[in-house]
Design an enzyme around this catalytic site. Structure first.
Site, short mmCIF file in Angstrom:
data_model
loop_
_atom_site.label_atom_id
_atom_site.label_comp_id
_atom_site.label_asym_id
_atom_site.label_seq_id
_atom_site.Cartn_x
_atom_site.Cartn_y
_atom_site.Cartn_z
N ARG A 1 12.09 0.59 7.84
CA ARG A 1 13.39 -0.45 9.44
C ARG A 1 14.47 -0.21 9.16
NH1 ARG A 1 8.82 0.34 11.00
NH2 ARG A 1 7.63 -1.10 12.02
N ARG B 1 0.89 -1.22 -0.17
CA ARG B 1 -0.43 0.03 -0.09
C ARG B 1 1.08 1.49 -0.21
NH1 ARG B 1 -2.62 1.32 3.99
NH2 ARG B 1 -4.28 1.99 3.50
N ILE B 2 1.76 1.34 0.84
CA ILE B 2 2.77 2.56 1.19
C ILE B 2 3.37 2.47 -0.54
CG2 ILE B 2 4.55 3.88 2.07
CD1 ILE B 2 3.59 2.28 4.64
N GLU C 1 15.88 1.81 17.75
CA GLU C 1 15.61 2.97 18.07
C GLU C 1 14.78 3.17 19.62
OE1 GLU C 1 12.18 2.88 14.99
OE2 GLU C 1 12.97 4.01 13.48
N HIS D 1 11.53 8.90 12.61
CA HIS D 1 10.40 7.91 12.74
C HIS D 1 9.64 8.64 12.54
CE1 HIS D 1 9.96 3.37 12.83
NE2 HIS D 1 8.73 3.86 12.00
N ASN E 1 16.07 -10.87 7.53
CA ASN E 1 16.34 -10.16 5.99
C ASN E 1 17.15 -8.96 6.82
OD1 ASN E 1 14.39 -8.61 7.25
ND2 ASN E 1 13.13 -7.91 5.44
#
Length: 333
Positions: free
Chosen positions: A235, A155-156, A264, A298, A212
């Site tokens: 990410r 979607r993004i 993060e 972020h 990954n």
């Protein structure tokens, strides 16, 4: 009345939580992320709502279970911060928000890409220093003459592709499992072909711990078109930072933009006195490469439509579980 404690709620977000509370939950807002130190704020609650970088480990989940809390949901798409095994062992239900406004992250990714592509980053840094010369490193193509590569056209990624197409760019994409909409919208190709053609590469790939990590490695960078721009709003763990820095050093990359970093949980939401105080050496190295490297905290999903989606779906998740014992957005091992 059902009591829910929500962590990581900024003051600007509270009115949205209140306005969208159609089920009349008794909400307690904690501005800080969930940690071992503030877990007690949930005592007496029926459910807990968290966001990314909250500590949802076995220790906190055990306390929730001891207090009779049966619902611990996240208002994010990703859920790698949730200990699913511990939740299963303790009989705690978990759920997420599977999607929110795709424009939020897509727009930020495009903004970063265009900034680096047109060298706005370099120019603004110089004029800020009262340097108004126009060097050869500010020379640029125009986006309607360029090719943009999208890695991951969910979607993004698909939304960003359409935004770039609206600017006249040629868009190519790589996705091993493309949707029918992706097949109709972009030119799909294998990864080496996409990397070799694209002037801007934007990554929208989910992170699977241990599977990954460092996806954007030296081989990935080497296959990219010389002088390309790389954008990562997926990410931080996907990026092999030494490989990216090497690409910047050799000129293989002209810029790197990221809304995500490593560690993060230890960095976001904090104001350090200087870059050397940031508790991750690789993040320090990226920050030191400004303006060639642009890092944002972020903030991709920090928009009004995205926030409203996250809150509304989260409330619906609680309501569904309370009334039916399940939710379609449940997550489990």
């Amino acid at each position: 009345m059902v009591k829910i404690t929500s962590y990581g709620v900024r003051p600007i977000e509270e009115p949205y939580f209140d306005r969208l509370n159609q089920f009349g939950f008794d909400m307690t807002y904690v501005p800080e992320m969930l940690t071992h130190d503030n877990v007690d704020a949930s005592k007496g609650a029926d459910g807990v709502l968290v966001r990314g970088n909250c500590v949802v480990d076995r220790q906190n989940l055990q306390k929730f279970a001891d207090w009779g809390i049966k619902m611990v949901f996240t208002r994010t798409v990703g859920y790698n911060h949730m200990d699913l095994q511990a939740a299963s062992d303790l009989g705690i239900a978990m759920a997420r928000v599977p999607a929110y406004s795709p424009f939020a992250v897509a727009e930020l990714a495009l903004t970063m890409g265009m900034n680096l592509f047109r060298h706005v980053n370099l120019a603004v840094d110089r004029t800020h220093q009262a340097n108004f010369t126009v060097g050869t490193d500010l020379f640029s193509k125009e986006i309607h003459t360029a090719t943009v590569g999208i890695m991951g056209v969910g979607r993004i990624g698909l939304t960003e592709a359409k935004l770039y197409q609206g600017l006249g760019a040629n868009v190519v994409a790589y996705d091993p499992y493309p949707s029918p909409a992706a097949k109709e919208t972009v030119t799909l190709c294998d990864l080496p072909t996409m990397l070799g053609q694209a002037d801007i590469v934007s990554v929208h790939v989910p992170y699977f711990p241990g599977k990954n990590d460092n996806l954007i490695d030296a081989k990935f960078v080497e296959q990219m078109k010389p002088g390309a721009v790389l954008v990562n709003t997926a990410r931080g763990e996907l990026a092999d930072i030494p490989a990216i820095l090497q690409g910047l050093d050799t000129g293989k990359l002209t810029g790197y933009g990221a809304d995500v970093i490593l560690d993060e949980g230890e960095i976001l939401g904090k104001h350090f006195n200087q870059v050397s105080d940031v508790p991750n050496d690789q993040v320090q190295q990226l920050l030191a490469r400004y303006p060639q490297v642009l890092i944002t905290p972020h903030m991709g999903s920090y928009t009004e439509p995205a926030l409203q989606d996250m809150i509304s779906v989260s409330y619906q998740n609680f309501h569904d579980y309370l009334t039916t014992g399940k939710t379609s957005n449940a997550i489990s091992i």
